[in-house]
Design an enzyme around this catalytic site. Structure first.
Site, PDB file in Angstrom:
ATOM      1  N   SER A 124       3.777   2.245   1.449  1.00  0.00           N
ATOM      2  CA  SER A 124       2.484   1.624   0.755  1.00  0.00           C
ATOM      3  C   SER A 124       2.058   2.273  -0.422  1.00  0.00           C
ATOM      4  CB  SER A 124       1.366   1.073   1.678  1.00  0.00           C
ATOM      5  OG  SER A 124       0.181   0.728   1.021  1.00  0.00           O
ATOM      6  N   TYR A 149      -4.756   3.699   8.440  1.00  0.00           N
ATOM      7  CA  TYR A 149      -3.616   2.852   8.108  1.00  0.00           C
ATOM      8  C   TYR A 149      -2.644   3.841   7.144  1.00  0.00           C
ATOM      9  CZ  TYR A 149      -1.023  -0.191   5.073  1.00  0.00           C
ATOM     10  OH  TYR A 149      -0.063  -0.782   4.252  1.00  0.00           O
ATOM     11  N   LYS A 153       1.023   5.768   7.254  1.00  0.00           N
ATOM     12  CA  LYS A 153       2.180   5.668   6.020  1.00  0.00           C
ATOM     13  C   LYS A 153       2.534   7.187   5.568  1.00  0.00           C
ATOM     14  CE  LYS A 153       2.461   1.208   6.442  1.00  0.00           C
ATOM     15  NZ  LYS A 153       3.511   0.478   6.930  1.00  0.00           N
TER      16      LYS A 153
HETATM   17  C1  WQD Z   1      -7.860  -5.979  -3.548  1.00  0.00           C
HETATM   18  C2  WQD Z   1      -8.912  -6.053  -4.445  1.00  0.00           C
HETATM   19  C3  WQD Z   1     -11.045  -5.278  -3.494  1.00  0.00           C
HETATM   20  C4  WQD Z   1     -11.277  -8.557  -0.426  1.00  0.00           C
HETATM   21  C5  WQD Z   1      -4.784  -2.960   0.897  1.00  0.00           C
HETATM   22  C6  WQD Z   1      -3.843  -1.800   1.257  1.00  0.00           C
HETATM   23  C7  WQD Z   1      -2.538  -1.853   0.935  1.00  0.00           C
HETATM   24  C8  WQD Z   1      -2.087  -3.334   1.538  1.00  0.00           C
HETATM   25  C9  WQD Z   1      -2.734  -4.251   0.752  1.00  0.00           C
HETATM   26  C10 WQD Z   1      -0.786  -3.820   3.460  1.00  0.00           C
HETATM   27  C11 WQD Z   1      -9.748  -4.755  -4.397  1.00  0.00           C
HETATM   28  C12 WQD Z   1     -10.828  -6.801  -3.681  1.00  0.00           C
HETATM   29  C13 WQD Z   1     -10.771  -7.946  -1.436  1.00  0.00           C
HETATM   30  C14 WQD Z   1     -12.181  -9.354  -0.735  1.00  0.00           C
HETATM   31  C15 WQD Z   1     -12.661  -8.517  -2.810  1.00  0.00           C
HETATM   32  N1  WQD Z   1      -1.982  -3.149   2.804  1.00  0.00           N
HETATM   33  N2  WQD Z   1     -11.579  -7.581  -2.645  1.00  0.00           N
HETATM   34  N3  WQD Z   1     -12.925  -9.288  -1.890  1.00  0.00           N
HETATM   35  O1  WQD Z   1      -7.238  -2.762  -0.550  1.00  0.00           O
HETATM   36  O2  WQD Z   1      -6.061  -3.036  -2.894  1.00  0.00           O
HETATM   37  O3  WQD Z   1      -4.709  -2.804  -0.433  1.00  0.00           O
HETATM   38  O4  WQD Z   1      -4.370  -3.925   1.219  1.00  0.00           O
HETATM   39  O5  WQD Z   1       0.054  -3.908   3.295  1.00  0.00           O
HETATM   40  O6  WQD Z   1      -1.787  -0.791   1.649  1.00  0.00           O
HETATM   41  O7  WQD Z   1      -4.410  -0.686   0.796  1.00  0.00           O
HETATM   42  O8  WQD Z   1      -5.952  -4.923  -1.061  1.00  0.00           O
HETATM   43  O9  WQD Z   1      -6.484  -7.330  -1.076  1.00  0.00           O
HETATM   44  O10 WQD Z   1      -7.979  -5.642   0.389  1.00  0.00           O
HETATM   45  O11 WQD Z   1      -8.226  -5.702  -2.114  1.00  0.00           O
HETATM   46  O12 WQD Z   1     -13.262  -8.304  -3.920  1.00  0.00           O
HETATM   47  O13 WQD Z   1     -12.606 -10.264   0.157  1.00  0.00           O
HETATM   48  O14 WQD Z   1      -9.670  -7.282  -3.962  1.00  0.00           O
HETATM   49  O15 WQD Z   1     -12.139  -4.714  -3.818  1.00  0.00           O
HETATM   50  O16 WQD Z   1     -10.325  -4.601  -5.609  1.00  0.00           O
HETATM   51  P1  WQD Z   1      -6.181  -3.388  -1.306  1.00  0.00           P
HETATM   52  P2  WQD Z   1      -7.342  -5.908  -0.840  1.00  0.00           P
END
Ligand code: WQD
Length: 336
Positions: A124, A149, A153
């Protein structure tokens, strides 16, 4: 060629099994349905009109793995199985370290005992932590992760590198995913978490279908185009096709290497929300709230290395991603 896919009924795993079957690989899947549903097995068979062997179980179960390797001549493994919720990992670190590390160690021990030394690992972009620059290159430092998590990785990449150093007849591809979204065009498989989603896209979809009231946007004071977080969203089918290229790469005895699987393009939360509303002609009410602990402002990939070494690049655009994500959940609700 016969490929063992651990976690093969999960979001990325199921899409990868579809592409493997489409490419006429023999496929064996092990999954304990801890983050997927049993009906995905039949859905994969419906999409591909192909059969494959399925074993229900956990990759930590050494006896089961030994049976699988005894009953099937495995040429390579794609290892998806593992817990993947960032927030949950902070609450339950022991569960994450036990499951993600134990399953990998058990898998590698049984592979070694059966002289199977070709593996593609589901890593990741989170291994980069807060990247030292953008776009992110594979040569950037890793290890400064902000949650258990991500730490698993980093540790698994280290385990696999040390295995290679001890025995360079192993062939290992470390695939660093950016943000997988979207779904198979059939609408039969996709991402539909059972509980309140951690990730952005499944949350947007549940707001669009009115299952949830509104989206909380975590902060609009980042140094980005509109202040909201920027990520490299990649269509899950593009990601699945990247695994086919990685399997071809390991089967050609290429040793060990890491590859970013992204599009190279960053989209902000608001840009993704607006694209979702525009291309699906649906409302997504939201409100801006405070930043989420551990989030970074921007993250997107330099994808030149995967193109050069794997001959792979993403093809689907943001319109495909938002339409396919919504199509899957509408289709699922239809068949409830
Ligand atoms: C994306 C953007 C949030 C939810 C993580 C892991 C990565 C992979 C994907 C597993 C950010 C914003 C999110 C919400 C929001 N995991 N957001 N409101 O954190 O980039 O990556 O998940 O495979 O390894 O690190 O993904 O989708 O949680 O967030 O504003 O309800 O959306 O702040 O900017 P992230 P995410």
């Amino acid at each position: 060629m016969r490929i063992l896919v651990t976690g093969g009924t999960g979001f990325i795993g199921s899409h990868t099994v579809v592409e493997l079957l489409n490419e006429n690989y023999e496929v064996v899947v092990i999954d304990d349905f801890s983050n997927s549903k049993p009906d995905v097995v039949d859905k994969i068979k419906t999409i591909t009109n192909k059969e494959f062997k399925f074993y229900e179980g956990n990759v930590c179960d050494k006896e089961l793995l030994q049976i699988i390797f005894k009953e099937n001549k495995i040429d390579a493994v794609i290892h998806f199985a593992g817990f993947k919720a960032v927030g949950e990992s902070v609450q339950k670190p022991l569960m994450y370290y036990r499951n993600n590390l134990d399953s990998t160690l058990t898998l590698c021990e049984v592979m070694n005992a059966n002289n199977v030394k070709n593996i593609v690992f589901s890593s990741s972009a989170t291994v980069y932590g807060n990247p030292k620059g953008l776009p992110i290159k594979e040569t950037f430092p890793t290890g400064e992760t902000t949650n258990p998590y991500g730490a698993t990785k980093v540790m698994i990449e280290r385990i696999l590198k040390d295995i290679y150093i001890s025995d360079n007849t192993w062939n290992i591809a470390l695939l660093r995913y950016f943000n997988p979204i979207g779904a198979h065009k059939s609408g039969l498989i996709g991402e539909n978490p059972n509980d309140i989603p951690n990730n952005l896209m499944p949350y947007i979809v549940k707001v669009a279908t009115k299952e949830l009231k509104e989206l909380n946007i975590f902060g609009n004071d980042y140094d980005t185009v509109d202040g909201t977080g920027v990520r490299d969203y990649i269509h899950v089918v593009d990601l699945a096709k990247g695994h086919i290229k990685a399997i071809e790469w390991v089967l050609k005895n290429n040793g060990i290497d890491a590859f970013n699987l992204g599009t190279g393009n960053g989209y902000s939360v608001l840009e993704l929300v607006n694209a979702f509303k525009k291309y699906n002609n649906v409302d997504v009410p939201y409100k801006i709230v405070g930043r989420r602990e551990g989030d970074i402002g921007s993250c997107y990939a330099d994808v030149s290395y995967a193109k050069e070494k794997l001959g792979w690049e993403s093809k689907y655009d943001i319109e495909d991603m938002v339409k396919d994500s919504y199509n899957f959940v509408k289709n699922s609700t239809l068949h409830m």
